[in-house]
Design an enzyme around this catalytic site. Structure first.
Site, PDB file in Angstrom:
ATOM      1  N   TRP A  71     -38.717  11.235  98.600  1.00 10.52           N
ATOM      2  CA  TRP A  71     -39.956  11.481  97.854  1.00 10.52           C
ATOM      3  C   TRP A  71     -39.558  12.542  96.830  1.00 10.52           C
ATOM      4  CZ3 TRP A  71     -44.863   9.937  96.890  1.00 10.52           C
ATOM      5  CH2 TRP A  71     -45.713  10.827  96.249  1.00 10.52           C
ATOM      6  N   LYS A 126     -66.114  14.537  98.523  1.00  9.37           N
ATOM      7  CA  LYS A 126     -65.428  14.345  99.817  1.00  9.37           C
ATOM      8  C   LYS A 126     -66.376  13.699 100.818  1.00  9.37           C
ATOM      9  CE  LYS A 126     -61.955  14.486  99.322  1.00  9.37           C
ATOM     10  NZ  LYS A 126     -61.767  14.653  97.926  1.00  9.37           N
ATOM     11  N   CYS A 154     -39.649  13.426 102.175  1.00  7.00           N
ATOM     12  CA  CYS A 154     -38.460  12.583 102.403  1.00  7.00           C
ATOM     13  C   CYS A 154     -38.311  12.266 103.890  1.00  7.00           C
ATOM     14  CB  CYS A 154     -37.206  13.322 101.943  1.00  7.00           C
ATOM     15  SG  CYS A 154     -37.247  13.774 100.212  1.00  7.00           S
ATOM     16  N   ASN A 172     -34.299  16.848 103.349  1.00  6.45           N
ATOM     17  CA  ASN A 172     -35.758  16.827 103.204  1.00  6.45           C
ATOM     18  C   ASN A 172     -36.197  18.272 103.025  1.00  6.45           C
ATOM     19  OD1 ASN A 172     -38.494  16.274 103.229  1.00  6.45           O
ATOM     20  ND2 ASN A 172     -38.630  16.389 105.474  1.00  6.45           N
ATOM     21  N   GLY A 173     -36.902  18.552 101.939  1.00  2.96           N
ATOM     22  CA  GLY A 173     -37.372  19.919 101.694  1.00  2.96           C
ATOM     23  C   GLY A 173     -37.141  20.299 100.242  1.00  2.96           C
ATOM     24  N   GLU A 191     -67.377   9.921  99.810  1.00  4.11           N
ATOM     25  CA  GLU A 191     -66.366   8.845  99.802  1.00  4.11           C
ATOM     26  C   GLU A 191     -65.887   8.481 101.207  1.00  4.11           C
ATOM     27  OE1 GLU A 191     -62.626   9.577  97.859  1.00  4.11           O
ATOM     28  OE2 GLU A 191     -62.786  11.727  98.144  1.00  4.11           O
ATOM     29  N   LYS A 223     -56.151   4.256  96.769  1.00  5.74           N
ATOM     30  CA  LYS A 223     -55.569   5.599  96.620  1.00  5.74           C
ATOM     31  C   LYS A 223     -55.296   5.901  95.154  1.00  5.74           C
ATOM     32  CE  LYS A 223     -54.011   9.557  97.686  1.00  5.74           C
ATOM     33  NZ  LYS A 223     -55.025  10.613  97.963  1.00  5.74           N
ATOM     34  N   GLU A 226     -66.600  19.084  94.482  1.00  7.07           N
ATOM     35  CA  GLU A 226     -65.555  18.500  95.331  1.00  7.07           C
ATOM     36  C   GLU A 226     -66.087  18.270  96.735  1.00  7.07           C
ATOM     37  OE1 GLU A 226     -63.056  16.978  94.810  1.00  7.07           O
ATOM     38  OE2 GLU A 226     -61.933  16.964  96.666  1.00  7.07           O
ATOM     39  N   HIS A 235     -85.431  22.938  87.646  1.00 11.90           N
ATOM     40  CA  HIS A 235     -85.784  22.135  86.456  1.00 11.90           C
ATOM     41  C   HIS A 235     -85.939  20.666  86.794  1.00 11.90           C
ATOM     42  CE1 HIS A 235     -85.302  25.658  83.967  1.00 11.90           C
ATOM     43  NE2 HIS A 235     -84.183  25.917  84.624  1.00 11.90           N
ATOM     44  N   ARG A 267     -44.274   7.846 105.119  1.00 12.71           N
ATOM     45  CA  ARG A 267     -44.217   9.150 104.432  1.00 12.71           C
ATOM     46  C   ARG A 267     -44.258   8.988 102.924  1.00 12.71           C
ATOM     47  NH1 ARG A 267     -41.618  12.679 108.409  1.00 12.71           N
ATOM     48  NH2 ARG A 267     -40.577  13.978 106.886  1.00 12.71           N
TER      49      ARG A 267
HETATM   50  C1  AGP Z   1     -60.175  11.899  95.668  1.00 10.89           C
HETATM   51  O1  AGP Z   1     -60.654  12.192  96.983  1.00 10.89           O
HETATM   52  C2  AGP Z   1     -60.443  10.494  95.293  1.00 10.89           C
HETATM   53  N1  AGP Z   1     -59.790   9.615  96.181  1.00 10.89           N
HETATM   54  C3  AGP Z   1     -60.299  10.150  93.832  1.00 10.89           C
HETATM   55  O2  AGP Z   1     -61.406  10.720  93.210  1.00 10.89           O
HETATM   56  C4  AGP Z   1     -59.041  10.647  93.075  1.00 10.89           C
HETATM   57  O3  AGP Z   1     -59.068  12.048  92.988  1.00 10.89           O
HETATM   58  C5  AGP Z   1     -59.088  10.070  91.652  1.00 10.89           C
HETATM   59  O4  AGP Z   1     -59.039   8.657  91.742  1.00 10.89           O
HETATM   60  C6  AGP Z   1     -57.951  10.565  90.753  1.00 10.89           C
HETATM   61  O5  AGP Z   1     -56.737  10.078  91.243  1.00 10.89           O
HETATM   62  P1  AGP Z   1     -55.384  10.721  90.632  1.00 10.89           P
HETATM   63  O6  AGP Z   1     -55.419  12.167  90.986  1.00 10.89           O
HETATM   64  O7  AGP Z   1     -54.278   9.971  91.291  1.00 10.89           O
HETATM   65  O8  AGP Z   1     -55.423  10.510  89.147  1.00 10.89           O
END
Ligand code: AGP
Length: 609
Positions: free
Chosen positions: A75, A486, A2, A99-100, A489, A604, A482, A505, A27
């Site tokens: 938020w 990271k 927030c 906020n919190g 991307e 995003k 993961e 294999h 934010r």
């Molecule tokens: C994560 O680093 C990516 N940007 C992407 O894989 C993300 O996790 C995926 O699109 C899922 O998004 P969501 O968690 O909003 O469903």
């Protein structure tokens, strides 16, 4: 998270508050509101949506006119985005913005309801407003009432407050959540962050824990929580507005990596009661859990990777079968799922089209649906039978870090709850695991400090790589997925995560001289086996970066770099190991000069198929 603003001065207050709130839009928020002294009364305007919606609403319903007041962008954490849940919230004589997270809001609400107080919203903030109003109605002195109130509040808060009996005066107090006091020429401000006031002044005081500020025409006074005056050092912002939005960090991603301890605290602590997980608020109770036959964890990207960790943990301690699926595959493979099964949909945004479709399909087939979501009031959150919100706050950087971290933390809470409900662990073990989970914010803090520099060094060795492997076994394999995503991307360097035991294999044919291989080897039971796999790739010329525990005895010459993390309860190590994996990806992207927060081709939230 927030945003809070406040103003006392000679300008049109509503105008200043709205402008200041636009400085906090970075934010992330889902509703906004202001409260302004108008003819000795507090006039409130608030609405779900963006600031533009609030301005439009004021055009129709009238704009508060005055020279002092408070404002807020919300938020949502408790209570979905709606007009009534928007801030400010009021008691009889008190109006405030927050906020919190007030962790003990339930008990306080019950106490206040017994005093006859009526609540209009589902928020923890209204509880703070009503509690302050309760104390003020007895004490009749604002600062003393604030001190009494904050002694009862547990959790994190920054509060902007106005008392109807004290026109043209703004009060502020904070604990954990940041709050500054802007000092202008015959005008003063409060704000969650400098961008809100940078247009009016660069001079500000940083409120410390439990300090109380009073802003009025006489200027700014600050007191401690014993009502003793405090002399404050005046600071001057030398950041550009954009940098300040990142609180001085160069990118949102590194800021969000560093926010992970707080994100875990805000997600886990309110869900632990008497040393054990308490998920009642999420419609999850032992009765429901005991009946679950099979579990499917379905998500995309990092969210799916948190599900992979969840699979290993749930199967290990709750002995319940878990299938993890990519949402875009699950929804088109006519999945065998039905009554008695549970689908867990994990999503930071709560709007990912494939994940939403997967949840709807599972529901149609009779399965129970549990959503683990960060965005309050999002579609997936609204449609699930059971819901656990993560409280990472808005995640701005496209690459998920703190949201992934808190998804892990919720996977553990759920796994402990399920295991205990199914009688797979006794109360002692249940409390032990929970206590260890409560230690993770501090452990993550330690890992960030311990691995930032070496991650930066390692990233320099990856810059010229065409491709690299991330390998591991068990939980370490789930984590390597993961780490690989990271890196890909945000650095645009190809990588692949691979089960260490599977290399021989076929894939081991890829190993060439100096090909980087990041080997995650934190699980003792699999350590020797992973070491053998590392030797296999080392023998073929790989440049090995090994991630293991402080206590591990690393054979000589097996790795070019050894990155160590503190020894800790092994089943919880994914919450520690993901940090250097995030940092290595971050620094590689930075060294390559990429747009770390907005990598090419990515959004995003993927709300389309
Ligand atoms: C994560 O680093 C990516 N940007 C992407 O894989 C993300 O996790 C995926 O699109 C899922 O998004 P969501 O968690 O909003 O469903």
């Amino acid at each position: 998270m927030c945003g809070i603003v406040g103003y006392v001065g000679h300008r049109d207050c509503s105008d200043v508050l709205v402008k200041a709130l636009t400085g906090l839009e970075y934010r992330g928020y889902d509703s906004a509101g202001i409260a302004v002294f108008e003819n000795q009364k507090i006039s409130v305007a608030k609405s779900k949506g963006k600031l533009k919606d609030l301005v439009d609403k004021m055009k129709v319903e009238g704009r508060p006119k005055g020279f002092a007041g408070i404002g807020h962008t919300r938020w949502a954490t408790h209570g979905e985005p709606s007009d009534i849940n928007s801030h400010p919230h009021s008691g009889a004589k008190v109006t405030l913005v927050h906020n919190g997270i007030i962790e003990n809001y339930k008990e306080l609400k019950e106490f206040l309801q017994k005093q006859g107080r009526v609540f209009l919203s589902d928020t923890d903030t209204e509880v703070a407003a009503q509690l302050l109003d309760y104390y003020y109605s007895h004490i009749k002195e604002p600062v003393k009432a604030i001190i009494e109130t904050t002694q009862e509040l547990k959790g994190s808060y920054a509060l902007g407050i106005v008392f109807e009996d004290f026109p043209n005066r703004v009060f502020a107090v904070r604990r954990e959540s940041p709050l500054i006091v802007g000092v202008g020429k015959s005008e003063n401000f409060i704000a969650s962050d400098v961008p809100a006031i940078i247009e009016y002044t660069k001079d500000y005081y940083l409120l410390e824990q439990d300090e109380i500020a009073i802003l009025d025409e006489n200027g700014v006074r600050v007191f401690d929580n014993h009502y003793q005056p405090v002399v404050k050092e005046l600071k001057t912002a030398d950041w550009d507005v954009d940098a300040v939005g990142k609180c001085g960090y160069p990118h949102y991603m590194i800021k969000e990596i560093n926010e992970q301890p707080t994100a875990i605290k805000n997600t886990v602590t309110p869900r632990v009661k008497d040393g054990m997980p308490c998920l009642d608020e999420c419609n999850i109770n032992p009765e429901v859990l005991r009946k679950i036959k099979n579990i499917y964890i379905v998500a995309c990207g990092s969210a799916m990777h948190s599900g992979m960790v969840g699979k290993y943990v749930i199967e290990e301690i709750a002995r319940t079968a878990v299938t993890v699926d990519i949402a875009s595959e699950f929804r088109y493979r006519n999945p065998i799922i039905g009554k008695g099964d549970l689908i867990i949909i994990v999503s930071q945004s709560g709007e990912t089209a494939d994940s939403l479709a997967a949840m709807r399909l599972a529901k149609e087939k009779g399965a129970k649906t549990l959503a683990i979501v960060n965005a309050m009031g999002s579609t997936i959150a609204r449609e699930a039978d059971m819901l656990i919100y993560t409280h990472a706050g808005p995640e701005i950087s496209v690459a998920s870090t703190k949201a992934y971290m808190v998804q892990l933390s919720v996977m553990y809470l759920f796994a402990f709850e399920l295991a205990f409900a199914k009688g797979q662990i006794d109360e002692e073990k249940y409390k032990y695991y929970t206590a260890k989970l409560l230690e993770t914010p501090e452990m993550v803090e330690k890992v960030i400090a311990q691995t930032t520099e070496i991650s930066q060094k390692i990233s320099m060795k990856l810059l010229t790589a065409d491709s690299l492997l991330y390998i591991g076994r068990g939980l370490d394999y789930a984590l390597s997925m993961e780490g690989s995503l990271k890196l890909k991307e945000i650095s645009y360097i190809h990588s692949e995560s691979y089960a260490a035991g599977e290399l021989k294999h076929g894939t081991i044919s890829l190993i060439t001289k100096d090909m980087p291989v990041i080997a995650v080897a934190t699980q003792s039971a699999l350590y020797e086996k992973t070491v053998s796999n590392i030797k296999e790739v080392k023998a073929r010329g790989a440049k090995v970066i090994m991630i293991c525990q402080d206590g591990n005895d690393v054979p000589k010459d097996i790795a070019d770099y050894v990155l160590k993390i503190p020894t800790f309860e092994e089943i919880l190590l994914p919450m520690l190991v993901c940090v250097p994996l995030q940092l290595i990806a971050y620094y590689t992207s930075v060294q390559k000069g990429n747009d770390v927060d907005q990598p090419r081709n990515l959004a995003k939230s993927v709300t389309v198929e």
